[in-house]
Design a protein around this motif. Structure first.
Motif, mmCIF file in Angstrom:
data_model
loop_
_atom_site.group_PDB
_atom_site.id
_atom_site.type_symbol
_atom_site.label_atom_id
_atom_site.label_comp_id
_atom_site.label_asym_id
_atom_site.label_seq_id
_atom_site.Cartn_x
_atom_site.Cartn_y
_atom_site.Cartn_z
ATOM 1 N N SER A 180 0.815 -1.221 0.000
ATOM 2 C CA SER A 180 0.000 0.000 0.000
ATOM 3 C C SER A 180 0.847 1.269 0.000
ATOM 4 N N PHE A 181 2.051 1.202 0.561
ATOM 5 C CA PHE A 181 2.853 2.411 0.716
ATOM 6 C C PHE A 181 3.127 3.065 -0.635
ATOM 7 N N ALA A 182 2.930 4.363 -0.707
ATOM 8 C CA ALA A 182 3.114 5.192 -1.903
ATOM 9 C C ALA A 182 1.932 5.095 -2.869
ATOM 10 N N ALA A 183 0.939 4.284 -2.524
ATOM 11 C CA ALA A 183 -0.257 4.186 -3.370
ATOM 12 C C ALA A 183 -1.500 4.560 -2.589
ATOM 13 N N VAL A 184 -1.515 4.244 -1.310
ATOM 14 C CA VAL A 184 -2.620 4.630 -0.439
ATOM 15 C C VAL A 184 -2.044 5.648 0.545
ATOM 16 N N PRO A 185 -2.524 6.896 0.492
ATOM 17 C CA PRO A 185 -1.947 7.897 1.398
ATOM 18 C C PRO A 185 -2.087 7.452 2.858
ATOM 19 N N ILE A 186 -1.016 7.608 3.619
ATOM 20 C CA ILE A 186 -1.007 7.214 5.026
ATOM 21 C C ILE A 186 -0.570 8.430 5.849
ATOM 22 N N ASP A 187 -1.403 8.821 6.797
ATOM 23 C CA ASP A 187 -1.051 9.931 7.681
ATOM 24 C C ASP A 187 -0.443 9.340 8.953
ATOM 25 N N PHE A 188 0.874 9.451 9.056
ATOM 26 C CA PHE A 188 1.570 8.807 10.176
ATOM 27 C C PHE A 188 1.070 9.321 11.526
ATOM 28 N N ALA A 189 0.829 10.637 11.598
ATOM 29 C CA ALA A 189 0.476 11.225 12.895
ATOM 30 C C ALA A 189 -0.863 10.680 13.379
ATOM 31 N N SER A 190 -1.892 10.758 12.530
ATOM 32 C CA SER A 190 -3.218 10.360 13.010
ATOM 33 C C SER A 190 -3.337 8.838 13.134
ATOM 34 N N THR A 191 -2.485 8.115 12.405
ATOM 35 C CA THR A 191 -2.556 6.653 12.455
ATOM 36 C C THR A 191 -1.789 6.115 13.665
ATOM 37 N N GLY A 192 -0.810 6.879 14.127
ATOM 38 C CA GLY A 192 -0.036 6.428 15.283
ATOM 39 C C GLY A 192 0.969 5.334 14.978
ATOM 40 N N ILE A 193 1.378 5.238 13.721
ATOM 41 C CA ILE A 193 2.334 4.194 13.334
ATOM 42 C C ILE A 193 3.696 4.449 13.980
ATOM 43 N N ASP A 194 4.279 3.406 14.547
ATOM 44 C CA ASP A 194 5.643 3.505 15.066
ATOM 45 C C ASP A 194 6.655 2.894 14.094
ATOM 46 N N TYR A 195 6.294 1.784 13.465
ATOM 47 C CA TYR A 195 7.174 1.114 12.495
ATOM 48 C C TYR A 195 6.342 0.749 11.275
ATOM 49 N N LEU A 196 6.775 1.201 10.112
ATOM 50 C CA LEU A 196 6.100 0.843 8.868
ATOM 51 C C LEU A 196 7.105 0.139 7.965
ATOM 52 N N ILE A 197 6.654 -0.952 7.334
ATOM 53 C CA ILE A 197 7.543 -1.717 6.455
ATOM 54 C C ILE A 197 6.952 -1.770 5.050
ATOM 55 N N SER A 198 7.809 -1.537 4.039
ATOM 56 C CA SER A 198 7.395 -1.762 2.659
ATOM 57 C C SER A 198 8.627 -2.236 1.884
#
Lengths: 379, 379
Positions: A180-198
Motif C-alpha cells: 500500500s505504501f506510496a499508493a494509499v496515502p497514510i497519515d503517520f500522525a493520526s494513524t499512530g504508526i511507530d514502524y512501517l515496512i514496505s
C-alpha cells in the motif's frame, strides 16, 4: 524467457500481480551501471533515497524519523522489525485476516516471541472490539502488528481505527504496508504508526531486492540489545548508515540505483496522490469490465483496495484456473498464479507501470480466454 | 553517479574491490526485463541456475547435492546456514584470521549458539594443531566454520587440510567461500565440505542480491526443527523450491536473470579454470607492477590469494589513504575504501570483468597518483 536470450521478445508480458511489478524501461536502465558499494558516490545515492522515502511518507526532515533499507524481500524487513525491537519479555498481538498476517505469527513462533492473535475471516476487517478487549485484558502485550493491504484478498484494513486503540493503550504499533505504501496515502500522525515496512518492488515501482522500514530514531535506539539475528538487526543497520553512509553488508547496488530512478518517476507522475488516482482508475476499469464478463468480486467493495482484487471462480465446471492462467500468459498477461484464500478465487493486481489501456487489453484477453475455454458466466 | 542521470558517463569507473564487481554489459542488460516472480517461465530460470551452480562446483547431478538461493547478501547466506542447521545443543568452532571469521563469531553470539574460536593473526593461516586439539578435546563441538579466502587481507585458507581434520573427527564442515567460489577450484569430495556459501556478485560475475548455499539434501533435511528465523530458514527455502519451483518470498528477479546470463558467460570463458587463469594473471601483473612502484605486499606470497591483495601504506608521511583513494577514483579506478586489517594496509581486488589491460591502466594511475601526492616509495 521462453525465447532464446539472443532474440529478445518485443515486450515483456505485463504483470497484474502484487509484485514484482511491471516497471518502466528507464527504471530498469538505471541498472546498467556498476557502482562501488562502499564508494562515496553510491553512498550519496543511498542517503538521497533514504531522505526521499521520508518525503514520500509525508514525514518532514529533522522530525526524528528515519528510513532504513535492508537487503532481502519485504518479509525480511518485517521479520527484522520483530527480531530487533521486541524485548525478551515483550509480547506481540497480531491481527490476522490473511496469509501475510499469518506469516507474522509464524515469525513470532520462529523468533520465540510471546504472542497472541485476533483473527477475523479473510473477507472481514480486524474486529476493533476484540482488539480493545485484548489490549485491555492483557497488560503484557507490548506491540501490535497489522497488515495494511492484505494481498491475500486485497482487503484494505483500517489502520487508523486500529491505531487509535493501540495508542490509547500506549502499545507500539507496527504496520506492514508492503503493497500500500506510496499508493494509499497514510497519515503517520493520526494513524499512530511507530514502524512501517514496505519494499522496493511495490508501489514505488522499483525492482525487488530490499525492504525499507520507517521509524523514529529514538524509538529504535531504545531497543538496543534485543536483536536476535545479525543480518536482521535493524538498529545495527541504522548505526551503519549513520557511521559511514553504508549498508553494513553488500547492498543490491543495481536495485538501489533503479529505486533512485523510480523515486524520480513517482515525483514526475505527481507523487502519491497522482499514483493513487491512476491505480484507482485501473481498479475501477477492471471491476467494471470483469463484472460485464460475469465475474463476481470476492470482497465487499467497501473494504476492497485498489491494489489487488479477488474474483470468484465462475461456477461453470469447465473453468480450470491453471488453463485460464496459462492462456492469459500466452496472450501476454500474467495474473497472480494460484489462490491464497480458503474459497476458490483468483486475483488481479492493478499496480505497477500499467495504465487503463493495459487493463482494457487484459479484459479483452480474459473475454477471449473464457470463450476459448467454453466457460459460461452470467454477465 | 556524480553526473546527472540524463548524461550518463562514457563508462563506469572500474571496480578493484572484493565485490560488487565490474560486470559485463550483457549481464546488466539481462536485467532489462520484468519477470513474474511466481511464473513458470521465471521458475524455469531458477531451476536452471540451481542446476548449473552444482555443475560449476563439479558436483554431478543426482548425487544428492542442492544449490539453494537465498535473498540478501552473502552474510545472510552464512547466517542462514548457522541459524538453520545447528541444533539447540550444538556447538560451533570458528576459525578466525580476519573480519569475516569474526563476523561468524558475531552471528553465533546473536543466535545464542554455543561456540569456541581458534584465532590466528591476520597474516597467518589457521593453526591445524590447535584445530586438532580443539576437536579432540571438546566432544560437544558439532560444527566447524572456516572462511576460504579471507578478504580482510586476501589470505587463502587451507580448507582441504582443515577439512581432513574436521572429517577425521566427524564434525559438520561449513566453508564460507564467498569470494573464492568459481575462481579457486574446490574439490568437494577431498575437502569434505558439507555446506558452502557464496553470493551472486562475486566470481560468477553477477550483480548483488542473493547468496547461494551448496549442501547435501539429506543433511539439510535432517536438521528440521532448529531454524531460528523464518526468512533465514534454509530448509524451508529448499522445500519451497521443491514444492513449486519458487522462492518462498519475493526473489530479486532482475538479479536472478543477470546471474543466469553470468553463468552463461562463465561457461563461454571456459569455466572455473579459465576464469582462475585470468584472475591469476591479473594478480601477477598487479603484484609485479606495484612492486616496481615500491609497494610492499602485506602477506607472504605463499598464502596470498589471487582474489584480493593487501599492500602496506608507504612509509612516507605524505601518504594519506583517503587522498590516494579519491585521486584514483577521479581517474576512474575504485579500490577498496579503508582498511580492515590491524596494521595500515590497503587492498586491491583482481576479480570481476577486468583484464590484464585494466590492471595496467590502474598501475599507471597509481604511479601518477603517488607522483601527484609527492609520495616517495623505494622501487
Amino acid at each position: 524467457m521462453e525465447q532464446s536470450p539472443h532474440i529478445p521478445p518485443a515486450r515483456d508480458k505485463l504483470l497484474f500481480t502484487p509484485g514484482p511489478l511491471t516497471t518502466s524501461l528507464t527504471v530498469k536502465q538505471a541498472m546498467l551501471r556498476d557502482a562501488g558499494s562502499w564508494h562515496y558516490e553510491f553512498n550519496a545515492v543511498v542517503k538521497s533515497v533514504r531522505e526521499r522515502l521520508l518525503a514520500v511518507a509525508g514525514l518532514a526532515p529533522a522530525t526524528g524519523w528515519e528510513a532504513i533499507l535492508l537487503q532481502g524481500s519485504g518479509t525480511f524487513g518485517v521479520e527484522a522489525v520483530l527480531a530487533t525491537i521486541i524485548p525478551p519479555n515483550g509480547k506481540l498481538l497480531v491481527l490476522v485476516n490473511g496469509a501475510y498476517g499469518e506469516r507474522i505469527v509464524q515469525m513470532a513462533q520462529y523468533l520465540k516471541i510471546s504472542h497472541s492473535v485476533v483473527r477475523t475471516p479473510e473477507d472481514t476487517p480486524p474486529d476493533l472490539v476484540a482488539i480493545e478487549r485484548a489490549l485491555a485484558g492483557d497488560a503484557s502485550i507490548t506491540h501490535v502488528a497489522c497488515v495494511h493491504c492484505e494481498t491475500t484478498t486485497g482487503i484494505l484494513n483500517p489502520i487508523t481505527e486500529v491505531g487509535r486503540i493501540v495508542k490509547q493503550h500506549r502499545r507500539v504499533y507496527i504496520v506492514d504496508a508492503m503493497s500500500s505504501f506510496a499508493a494509499v496515502p497514510i497519515d503517520f500522525a493520526s494513524t499512530g504508526i511507530d514502524y512501517l515496512i514496505s519494499s522496493s518492488n511495490k508501489c514505488i515501482e522499483g525492482v525487488p531486492g530490499f525492504s525499507f522500514i520507517l521509524c523514529r530514531r529514538a524509538d529504535l535506539m531504545a531497543t538496543e540489545g534485543s536483536a536476535r539475528s545479525l543480518s536482521l538487526d535493524l538498529l545495527a543497520q541504522l548505526k551503519g548508515f549513520e557511521k559511514n553512509g553504508q549498508f553494513r553488508y553488500t547492498p543490491p547496488t543495481h536495485v538501489v540505483l533503479a529505486f533512485d530512478q523510480a523515486l524520480k518517476e513517482l515525483d514526475q507522475e505527481g507523487g502519491v496522490l497522482a499514483r493513487a488516482a491512476r491505480y484507482r482508475r485501473n481498479h475501477q476499469v477492471l471491476v467494471e469490465g470483469m463484472g460485464q464478463l460475469g465475474f463476481r468480486l470476492f470482497l465487499d467493495p467497501k473494504v476492497q483496495s485498489y491494489i489487488i482484487t479477488g474474483f470468484h471462480y465462475p461456477a461453470d465446471q469447465k473453468f480450470y484456473f491453471e488453463e485460464f492462467y496459462t492462456r492469459l500468459s500466452d496472450k501476454g498477461f500474467i495474473i497472480y498464479p494460484g489462490k491464497l484464500t480458503q474459497v476458490n478465487t483468483f486475483r488481479i493486481g492493478t499496480i505497477g507501470r500499467i495504465f487503463e489501456s493495459d487493463i482494457r487489453s487484459l479484459l479483452s484477453a480474459v473475454g477471449e480466454t473464457i470463450n476459448e475455454m467454453g466457460v459460461k458466466t452470467n454477465p
